[in-house]
Design an enzyme around this catalytic site. Structure first.
Site, PDB file in Angstrom:
ATOM      1  N   ALA A 182       0.829  -1.205   0.000  1.00  0.00           N
ATOM      2  CA  ALA A 182       0.000   0.000   0.000  1.00  0.00           C
ATOM      3  C   ALA A 182       0.864   1.256   0.000  1.00  0.00           C
ATOM      4  CB  ALA A 182      -0.933   0.013   1.210  1.00  0.00           C
ATOM      5  N   CYS A 183       0.484   2.218  -0.842  1.00  0.00           N
ATOM      6  CA  CYS A 183       1.099   3.547  -0.825  1.00  0.00           C
ATOM      7  C   CYS A 183      -0.008   4.567  -1.050  1.00  0.00           C
ATOM      8  CB  CYS A 183       2.206   3.673  -1.863  1.00  0.00           C
ATOM      9  SG  CYS A 183       1.629   3.571  -3.575  1.00  0.00           S
ATOM     10  N   ASP A 184       0.332   5.821  -1.154  1.00  0.00           N
ATOM     11  CA  ASP A 184      -0.688   6.866  -1.261  1.00  0.00           C
ATOM     12  C   ASP A 184      -1.640   6.639  -2.423  1.00  0.00           C
ATOM     13  OD1 ASP A 184      -0.811   8.639   0.793  1.00  0.00           O
ATOM     14  OD2 ASP A 184       0.845   9.870   0.095  1.00  0.00           O
TER      15      ASP A 184
END
Length: 473
Positions: free
Chosen positions: A391-393
């Site tokens: 998960a990232c932005d």
């Protein structure tokens, strides 16, 4: 200085929010661009029946997707449904594609249904929840659609026409290349999303609807300025910057991840002149050849740029990239050759880039030291792990790279565990292990407290991946 940083952070958050409405739907924009390029009367494969897709897609599909996404960001699926329905009001209430209207009504619909639920949801008697959920959303969506059709749509259309007229006047006066004096430094400062996704892309799509192309799509996406800087470091750089520049150039030019060249500019801020020079020359070339793209090129890869190029614009677009690269390279080479100051540390520059960006960069790990230990919470038993989420932005850049690396490692060892990447706000409920950069782990834990969380320093080169392979092998 603190005040300036605060202003920049607010603009960055605003730009990030606009980007969050547009980026998940880029695939639909590209689909529209491909259909337009192929099947309209002057396309590559003219087809009257298939060309009928073009109008409804740009009038209804794309604004509704933006409206749904904007509402969903604010209040999940429920907000998305109300936001999309409210967006339908501005679509009907205006005679032009309502991209700006969707960016207003989508989040507004999500926000208002969230406030309605906060007021009434706790007061609903047991057994009446579904009745309340359906009718509260339906009534509010209907009211917003009516208000948007009668009042908001015409207002947004007038605003849109004012913006479009201003942009067309700038283009007509031959001043559009000067926009890169603002855009290129804005890219380095991560302030470009508010301009690119908030104004240029919506107006560019309307121009493309009328004329079949728009120069606005290439003001920011042209990979030439960044490529020229990286090639200059390849030839005239020293130490780590010289050795890493060829790989960075490949990621930038083919992968379309432009932020990988930002640390090189931050090492020698004078190099922003090379980016500006390359940008101006590239846009000037586009104006000379009256060239443009049919739809946004995202990411800013040469592959995406050529795929979205209008049929008669290939010479102008290709020359704009070549000339932008050449001008940027020459200016950067002069700066690097004449600079007497010692070269700054590239890793420190990458850290400075992240500080300016206000969040973890998707490519800063390319320059980072990966020797630090990763932090980890409790471990789930191996037999209970079926899905691993990176998960990232945005759920696209760094998380996609990390997921691809781990997936390949698992494949080589015949480990049958699903690995995928998501935006941090879209982590699925059935995620067993969530891998994030250390700066995002707290947000991920708030989103999925029951999952196992692994916090890494570097998505591109983390020892945690080998630990997972050994654990499940």
């Amino acid at each position: 200085m603190a005040e300036n940083n605060g202003v920049r952070a607010r603009v960055q958050r605003f730009g990030s929010y606009l980007s969050g409405m547009i980026m998940p739907n880029i695939g639909a924009f590209i689909a529209w661009g491909i259909i337009t390029a192929l099947f309209i009367p002057d396309g590559w494969l003219p087809n009257k029946q298939l060309a009928e897709l073009v109008g409804p897609m740009i009038t209804y599909l794309l604004p509704l997707l933006i409206g749904f996404t904007g509402g969903r960001i604010v209040y999940d699926i429920r907000g998305g449904v109300v936001g999309a329905t409210a967006t339908m009001g501005v679509i009907v209430g205006a005679e032009i594609p309502m991209f700006l209207g969707a960016m207003v009504m989508g989040p507004l619909g999500g926000y208002l249904i969230k406030k309605v639920d906060q007021l009434f949801l706790d007061k609903i008697r047991s057994g009446f929840e579904m009745l309340y959920n359906n009718f509260s959303a339906g009534i509010l969506a209907a009211l917003l659609a009516i208000a948007a059709s009668l009042g908001i749509g015409p207002v947004v259309e007038s605003l849109n026409q004012i913006l479009a007229t201003g942009v067309e006047a700038i283009i007509g006066a031959g001043l559009i290349p000067l926009a890169n004096i603002i855009i290129e430094p804005a890219k380095i400062l991560f302030l470009n999303n508010a301009i690119n996704h908030g104004i240029l892309s919506p107006i560019g799509i309307e121009q493309a609807t009328e004329t079949g192309k728009s120069i606005l799509f290439l003001l920011e996406a042209n990979p030439g300025p960044g490529l020229g800087i990286l090639l200059a470091f390849t030839v005239f750089g020293k130490g780590m910057s010289k050795s890493s520049a060829p790989g960075a150039a490949l990621i930038h030019f083919i992968g379309g991840i432009h932020e990988i060249y930002f640390p090189y500019v931050l090492m020698k801020p004078a190099l922003v002149l090379a980016a500006i020079g390359g940008g101006i020359s590239g846009v000037f070339t586009l104006t000379l050849f009256d060239a443009g793209l049919r739809a946004p090129a995202s990411p800013g890869s040469i592959i995406a740029v050529l795929a979205m190029t209008e049929k008669g614009s290939y010479v102008g677009v290709i020359l704009s990239v070549i000339i932008a690269t050449a001008v940027s390279f020459l200016i950067a080479a002069i700066i690097l050759k004449t600079s007497k100051a010692e070269e700054a540390d590239l890793t420190s520059a990458a850290g400075k880039m992240e500080e300016m960006k206000g969040k973890k960069s998707s490519v800063a790990g390319t320059f980072a030291n990966s020797e630090k230990e990763e932090e980890q919470t409790f471990k789930k038993s191996n037999e209970n792990v079926d899905k691993i989420i990176f998960a990232c932005d945005a759920g696209m850049g760094s998380s996609a790279m990390g997921a691809s690396l781990l997936k390949n490692k698992f494949k080589k060892e015949d480990i049958d565990i699903a690995v995928t990447n998501k935006a941090i706000n879209d982590i699925p409920e059935d995620a067993d292990i969530v891998i994030t950069h250390k700066d995002l782990t707290t947000r991920a834990k708030d989103k999925m407290p029951e999952a196992e969380h692994i916090s890494v320093e570097n998505f591109l080169n983390s020892p945690a991946y080998d630990d997972l392979v050994n654990r499940f092998k």
